[in-house]
Write a protein that holds these residues in place. Structure first.
Motif, PDB file in Angstrom:
ATOM      1  N   TRP A 368       0.849  -1.186   0.000  1.00  0.00           N
ATOM      2  CA  TRP A 368       0.000   0.000   0.000  1.00  0.00           C
ATOM      3  C   TRP A 368       0.888   1.240   0.000  1.00  0.00           C
ATOM      4  CZ3 TRP A 368      -5.301   0.123  -0.333  1.00  0.00           C
ATOM      5  CH2 TRP A 368      -5.975  -1.094  -0.153  1.00  0.00           C
ATOM      6  N   PHE A 369       0.499   2.243  -0.769  1.00  0.00           N
ATOM      7  CA  PHE A 369       1.294   3.464  -0.913  1.00  0.00           C
ATOM      8  C   PHE A 369       0.417   4.703  -0.761  1.00  0.00           C
ATOM      9  CE2 PHE A 369       3.504   0.195  -3.277  1.00  0.00           C
ATOM     10  CZ  PHE A 369       4.846   0.406  -2.975  1.00  0.00           C
ATOM     11  N   VAL A 370       1.063   5.798  -0.328  1.00  0.00           N
ATOM     12  CA  VAL A 370       0.430   7.119  -0.358  1.00  0.00           C
ATOM     13  C   VAL A 370       1.056   7.898  -1.504  1.00  0.00           C
ATOM     14  CG1 VAL A 370       0.066   9.302   0.846  1.00  0.00           C
ATOM     15  CG2 VAL A 370       0.020   7.162   2.143  1.00  0.00           C
ATOM     16  N   GLU A 371       0.216   8.444  -2.376  1.00  0.00           N
ATOM     17  CA  GLU A 371       0.720   9.316  -3.432  1.00  0.00           C
ATOM     18  C   GLU A 371       1.057  10.672  -2.798  1.00  0.00           C
ATOM     19  OE1 GLU A 371      -0.605  11.376  -7.654  1.00  0.00           O
ATOM     20  OE2 GLU A 371      -1.878   9.810  -6.787  1.00  0.00           O
ATOM     21  N   MET A 372       2.320  11.020  -2.821  1.00  0.00           N
ATOM     22  CA  MET A 372       2.791  12.141  -2.014  1.00  0.00           C
ATOM     23  C   MET A 372       2.722  13.512  -2.694  1.00  0.00           C
ATOM     24  SD  MET A 372       3.528  11.071   0.950  1.00  0.00           S
ATOM     25  CE  MET A 372       4.389  12.540   1.468  1.00  0.00           C
ATOM     26  N   CYS A 411       5.575   4.074   0.969  1.00  0.00           N
ATOM     27  CA  CYS A 411       5.100   2.713   1.238  1.00  0.00           C
ATOM     28  C   CYS A 411       4.654   2.641   2.696  1.00  0.00           C
ATOM     29  CB  CYS A 411       6.216   1.697   0.989  1.00  0.00           C
ATOM     30  SG  CYS A 411       5.768   0.006   1.448  1.00  0.00           S
ATOM     31  N   ILE A 412       3.366   2.414   2.925  1.00  0.00           N
ATOM     32  CA  ILE A 412       2.820   2.487   4.286  1.00  0.00           C
ATOM     33  C   ILE A 412       2.445   1.127   4.863  1.00  0.00           C
ATOM     34  CG2 ILE A 412       1.989   4.854   4.095  1.00  0.00           C
ATOM     35  CD1 ILE A 412      -0.805   3.684   3.469  1.00  0.00           C
ATOM     36  N   GLN A 453      -9.835  -9.563   5.959  1.00  0.00           N
ATOM     37  CA  GLN A 453      -9.096  -8.303   6.159  1.00  0.00           C
ATOM     38  C   GLN A 453      -7.638  -8.483   5.750  1.00  0.00           C
ATOM     39  OE1 GLN A 453      -9.325  -6.559  10.062  1.00  0.00           O
ATOM     40  NE2 GLN A 453      -8.242  -4.697   9.446  1.00  0.00           N
ATOM     41  N   ASP A 454      -7.082  -7.419   5.191  1.00  0.00           N
ATOM     42  CA  ASP A 454      -5.656  -7.400   4.836  1.00  0.00           C
ATOM     43  C   ASP A 454      -4.836  -7.756   6.073  1.00  0.00           C
ATOM     44  OD1 ASP A 454      -2.942  -6.391   4.188  1.00  0.00           O
ATOM     45  OD2 ASP A 454      -3.928  -5.530   2.435  1.00  0.00           O
ATOM     46  N   GLU A 455      -3.850  -8.638   5.901  1.00  0.00           N
ATOM     47  CA  GLU A 455      -3.028  -9.097   7.019  1.00  0.00           C
ATOM     48  C   GLU A 455      -2.039  -8.036   7.504  1.00  0.00           C
ATOM     49  OE1 GLU A 455      -2.871 -12.084   8.711  1.00  0.00           O
ATOM     50  OE2 GLU A 455      -4.751 -12.655   7.729  1.00  0.00           O
ATOM     51  N   ASP A 456      -1.700  -7.075   6.652  1.00  0.00           N
ATOM     52  CA  ASP A 456      -0.632  -6.133   6.969  1.00  0.00           C
ATOM     53  C   ASP A 456      -1.083  -5.047   7.942  1.00  0.00           C
ATOM     54  OD1 ASP A 456       0.892  -7.576   5.255  1.00  0.00           O
ATOM     55  OD2 ASP A 456       0.940  -6.072   3.649  1.00  0.00           O
ATOM     56  N   VAL A 457      -0.092  -4.394   8.551  1.00  0.00           N
ATOM     57  CA  VAL A 457      -0.354  -3.236   9.397  1.00  0.00           C
ATOM     58  C   VAL A 457       0.287  -2.009   8.752  1.00  0.00           C
ATOM     59  CG1 VAL A 457      -0.452  -4.609  11.507  1.00  0.00           C
ATOM     60  CG2 VAL A 457       1.714  -3.547  10.835  1.00  0.00           C
ATOM     61  N   THR A 460       4.584   2.595  11.240  1.00  0.00           N
ATOM     62  CA  THR A 460       4.479   3.359  12.488  1.00  0.00           C
ATOM     63  C   THR A 460       4.356   4.862  12.227  1.00  0.00           C
ATOM     64  OG1 THR A 460       5.788   1.714  13.661  1.00  0.00           O
ATOM     65  CG2 THR A 460       5.668   3.898  14.646  1.00  0.00           C
ATOM     66  N   TRP A 461       5.067   5.346  11.213  1.00  0.00           N
ATOM     67  CA  TRP A 461       5.076   6.779  10.943  1.00  0.00           C
ATOM     68  C   TRP A 461       3.718   7.280  10.455  1.00  0.00           C
ATOM     69  CZ3 TRP A 461       9.068   9.204  12.910  1.00  0.00           C
ATOM     70  CH2 TRP A 461      10.257   8.493  13.090  1.00  0.00           C
ATOM     71  N   PHE A 462       2.856   6.377  10.007  1.00  0.00           N
ATOM     72  CA  PHE A 462       1.519   6.792   9.553  1.00  0.00           C
ATOM     73  C   PHE A 462       0.718   7.347  10.729  1.00  0.00           C
ATOM     74  CE2 PHE A 462      -2.838   6.417   8.110  1.00  0.00           C
ATOM     75  CZ  PHE A 462      -2.767   6.720   6.761  1.00  0.00           C
ATOM     76  N   SER A 463       0.720   6.613  11.852  1.00  0.00           N
ATOM     77  CA  SER A 463      -0.009   7.111  13.020  1.00  0.00           C
ATOM     78  C   SER A 463       0.737   8.269  13.673  1.00  0.00           C
ATOM     79  CB  SER A 463      -0.237   5.990  14.036  1.00  0.00           C
ATOM     80  OG  SER A 463       0.970   5.307  14.330  1.00  0.00           O
ATOM     81  N   SER A 464       2.080   8.221  13.646  1.00  0.00           N
ATOM     82  CA  SER A 464       2.871   9.312  14.226  1.00  0.00           C
ATOM     83  C   SER A 464       2.650  10.619  13.476  1.00  0.00           C
ATOM     84  CB  SER A 464       4.358   8.964  14.198  1.00  0.00           C
ATOM     85  OG  SER A 464       4.616   7.823  14.979  1.00  0.00           O
TER      86      SER A 464
END
Length: 888
Positions: A368-372, A411-412, A453-457, A460-464
């Motif tokens: 999964w990615f964020v388009e920046m 990449c998140i 549900q997707d297995e991945d998490v 950490t920086w996403f919540s931070s």
């Protein structure tokens, strides 16, 4: 000693005991709730959210620096009347915490798969509780004034809701997507890594030069690689379109050695035709730059190893080999085939996993990615329009903009179990992807469908990245969010400006339409005394609790905060902690003396108005001046300079001069003068303790509670405010003259080895009547601190033949020392002083004759230089005259 004096001494022991004071006062502060924000709704808010430490272990000395700077700021602001909130919290630290728990399980012969996801997560929560307790204990030991009633954790329910909200909104806007791209891969932990989790180390390796033959037999192209095992995934060789050596080959086919696969020669501007052979092998599935080139040329992506770093079926006969074993075997085979033409030693930077230590693999993986780019554009626009964050030092704005202007998609996703599970579900039958803030299996519209549900998490920086506003209740419009957001300042190390600071900024702008903090104070790393980075391998780390145990919290805090300069690394030196401890003892001893002489004085008795002595007026002026400068420096985050000013004021002005001068009236017969000095002493000491409090909270509280005072605690006492009424240039001029005279006499004594216990004769020849009046008014101080047998001052007397001489601003000093003075030695000393004065006069005259300086410098600066010129010239003339007298 009177009964009251004895009582005071018993209340303040001879020496300060940090441990008992620290435990007592922190407990009191917590029980009384002094650090809880929101108690003064009429006050202006000031907010700091703590950079959340990872729940992976104990806090290190770098944390101590970071958090101490925040505590200094928040304590000062609280005393200045702000509704100050310092919000604590901790980060779940995905891979870091999971790695620690898995290591612990391996010691028991288990893996996370033996336990299963649910049981494993129970183990991690137990770890989190244990280490968060450790962090709380360290925060308490370091005296941090945190509002624990608002403490947050990145995996608590409220923050988890914020994370899902952000993920879903970005997904619906098309800014979060799932795709196949090259990412940093940890083959040991079997997860993607963020850039900050990759440590680059210098490695002695090899550069392998290979010949790829043209299919038509007309020649070959030479390429070089440090990783020959990846050639198994080559899908092209690229050359620069303008490279004359290869223009005729573009579009032709090569035969990949060993594998025999046909691959094209392509042209791309990315290739540096002047580097090496000018031809590069392209492996889109195992190199980020090759991946981008492969995208441009629609090249196949061939992954030749699996997620453990083991060669897969695409590797042909090498399937099943570990990547390092494959390298050895393929090098041998290339040599045998005759296509390996040269091996040269090559030193290069290789990425290693910060958590497991293994070499990181650039790996093509579905993530999964964020388009920046769209998110970064808002942040860039705000910064360039002057509506962005204020970086301290400001040079870090360039660093921030450079990164965000060249940002790549983020990449998140992480292949872990500990963290925020990605809120995406897949329909087993249709393959539909459902992204939802709520579990769709509980919603009626998805009843009867097989959803997994997707297995991945999430990284950490996403919540931070949501920390400044999620901690205050977002996405709910809470009262705390309305009052304390945006926050006032973020204090953090310059090493995470890319990975955390920038992400908080663009996330805040996207979801709150405001910057998350007004200021960002960037500090450096704490290094050892030799300037080396602290690490376990070097064994040079410092545990802040060890420092506290040996020297006390206040010494540790004062040393580490006042040794820092914004944006610069600092060196930890034990001798500086000892100096800070000695400074604390100096404050204790001075306060103890003061209390012994404040018998019966209450807060209501303190009166600093009316007829005050020169010395009293001078110390009030210096206190006022210092409080103004300290306030300005703390607001500018210049803690090193703040520490220097505080040290000089307390050690020199207060202890070495004022308290010594004050003894004359405290021990004298004039009751009114004694009462005034007691008031000034109590007032100045009280305000001094308030200024030192943010740096040394425990000793300042302990002493303050013994002083005459109003209020419950120094933590809530009003900050000293500059008052023009205390400005007293006349008192400063008088004291400067007295101090110069006393120092000059002491220097002369030292020069000829005359101890202070031996009385001396002192003659002073003032330059004018005004100076003579000052000397006469303060003759008692001169006699006492110069220890004179005879003392005389006059405008007309002639200098004695045999005397030591000193020239101070406005006066000449003579110490007749019959039998102790060597005239030749005195002439030699004066000639050295003359050389110094000549150079000073020359320097100032050169400055004033510089037309560029005179044209650009402020008028005040030019006047100051002219005053120096007159002063040095006057001193020089007097020294010349004295030399001539002695020679005669």
């Amino acid at each position: 000693m009177s009964e009251q004096d004895n009582k005071t001494t018993l209340e303040m022991p001879t020496t300060y005991d940090p441990k008992s004071a620290e435990q007592k006062w922190y407990k009191t502060w917590m029980e009384k709730g002094y650090f809880r924000a929101g108690q003064h709704p009429e006050a202006e808010p000031f907010t700091i959210v703590i950079p959340p430490p990872n729940v992976t272990g104990m806090l290190h000395i770098g944390h101590a620096l970071d958090f101490t700077l925040q505590d200094i700021i928040i304590r000062a602001k609280r005393m200045q009347g702000y509704d100050a909130l310092w919000l604590p919290g901790a980060d779940h630290a995905g891979i870091a915490t999971q790695t620690k728990v898995e290591q612990k399980l391996r010691e028991e012969g288990l893996t996370r798969y033996d336990l299963g996801r649910e049981k494993f997560l129970e183990k991690v929560w137990e770890w989190k509780d244990l280490y968060l307790d450790n962090i709380h204990n360290q925060w308490e030991k370091m005296g941090f004034s945190l509002d624990y009633s608002r403490e947050r954790f990145t995996l608590d329910e409220g923050l988890s809701k914020a994370v899902r909200e952000v993920f879903v909104k970005l997904y619906k806007k098309g800014l979060i997507y799932r795709g196949k791209r090259i990412i940093n891969w940890d083959p040991a932990a079997r997860t993607a890594l963020s850039d900050i989790e990759v440590e680059y180390k210098e490695v002695n390796g090899n550069l392998y030069h290979l010949q790829y033959p043209l299919k038509d037999g007309s020649g070959f192209i030479t390429v070089a690689t440090t990783r020959p095992e990846t050639m198994l995934g080559d899908t092209a060789v690229a050359v620069h379109p303008e490279d004359g050596r290869y223009k005729h080959m573009i579009g032709k086919m090569l035969v990949l050695p060993i594998i025999g696969r046909e691959i094209p020669i392509i042209a791309d501007d990315y290739v540096d035709k002047d580097f090496g052979s000018g031809a590069v092998k392209i492996t889109p599935a195992h190199d980020p730059n090759d991946f981008e080139m492969g995208q441009r040329h629609q090249l196949p992506q061939i992954t030749v190893m699996d997620e453990t770093g083991t060669m897969n079926a695409e590797a042909g006969k090498y399937q099943g080999l570990d990547r390092s074993d494959c390298r050895k075997q393929i090098v041998a085979d290339l040599k045998e085939q005759g296509v390996l033409i040269r091996i040269e030693e090559h030193v290069h930077q290789v990425g290693h996993s910060e958590r497991t230590g293994v070499v990181v693999e650039p790996y093509l993986s579905t993530q999964w990615f964020v388009e920046m780019k769209p998110l970064a554009a808002k942040a860039i626009e705000a910064q360039k329009a002057g509506k962005g964050v204020n970086f301290v030092p400001d040079r870090f704005e360039r660093t921030y903009l450079h990164w965000i202007e060249n940002v790549r998609d983020w990449c998140i996703s992480r292949q872990l179990w500990w963290g925020h599970r990605i809120p995406a579900w897949y329909d087993e039958e249709t393959g539909e992807v459902i992204v939802s803030a709520e579990d769709p299996t509980t919603l009626p519209e998805y009843a009867g469908r097989k959803l997994i549900q997707d297995e991945d998490v999430l990284d950490t920086w996403f919540s931070s990245a949501l920390w400044p506003f999620s901690t205050l209740g977002w996405p709910e419009q809470t009262e705390d969010l309305k009052r304390y957001y945006p926050t006032s300042v973020l204090v953090t190390g310059y090493d995470i400006i890319y990975f955390w600071v920038s992400r908080m900024i663009f996330t805040a702008l996207e979801f709150t339409e405001e910057i998350p903090f007004k200021d960002v104070l960037m500090h450096g790393l704490v290094r050892d005394a030799d300037g080396r980075k602290m690490s376990k391998s070097l064994g040079n780390g410092v545990d802040p609790l060890d420092v506290i145990d040996q020297y006390g919290t206040d010494a540790m805090r004062y040393m580490i905060s006042t040794s820092s300069t914004p944006g610069q690394d600092l060196r930890f030196r034990w001798e500086r902690v000892e100096q800070a401890r000695n400074f604390a003892n100096k404050i204790w001893n001075a306060s103890r003396f003061a209390l012994m002489n404040l018998e019966g004085v209450t807060a209501a008795d303190i009166d600093i108005t009316g007829d005050l002595s020169t010395v009293d007026r001078w110390i009030l002026h210096r206190l006022n001046e210092t409080s103004r400068d300290i306030t300005r420096l703390i607001d500018a985050y210049e803690f090193g300079e703040t520490g220097r000013l505080l040290y000089n004021f307390i050690w020199d002005d207060l202890c070495d001069w004022y308290i010594e001068f004050a003894k004359l009236s405290l021990y004298g017969e004039n009751a009114e003068a004694k009462k005034k000095t007691q008031s000034v002493l109590a007032y100045v000491l009280d305000r001094t303790l308030r200024m030192i409090h943010p740096f040394m909270p425990f000793i300042s509280e302990e002493i303050w509670q013994h002083l005459p005072h109003e209020g419950e605690t120094i933590t809530l006492a009003a900050w000293p405010v500059y008052d023009p009424a205390f400005e007293d240039k006349d008192a400063v001029a008088e004291m400067n003259l007295l101090i110069d005279v006393i120092r000059a006499v002491r220097n002369i004594r030292a020069e000829v080895n005359v101890p202070m216990s031996k009385k001396v004769e002192l003659l002073i020849k003032p330059g004018d009547q005004a100076v003579l009046d000052i000397i006469n008014r303060n003759g008692e101080y001169v006699r006492r601190f110069c220890n004179t047998s005879e003392f005389d001052a006059g405008l007309e007397f002639t200098a004695p033949d045999k005397a030591m001489t000193s020239i101070v601003s406005g006066a000449e000093l003579y110490l007749p020392l019959a039998g102790l003075l060597d005239i030749a030695q005195e002439i030699s000393r004066l000639e050295k002083e003359l050389q110094h004065l000549n150079s000073e006069v020359e320097r100032v005259e050169k400055k004033l004759s510089n037309q560029g300086f005179v044209a650009k410098a402020p008028a005040k600066v030019i006047e100051e230089e002219k005053a120096k010129q007159a002063d040095y010239s006057d001193k020089r003339a007097k020294v010349i005259a004295r030399i001539e007298e002695l020679k005669a």
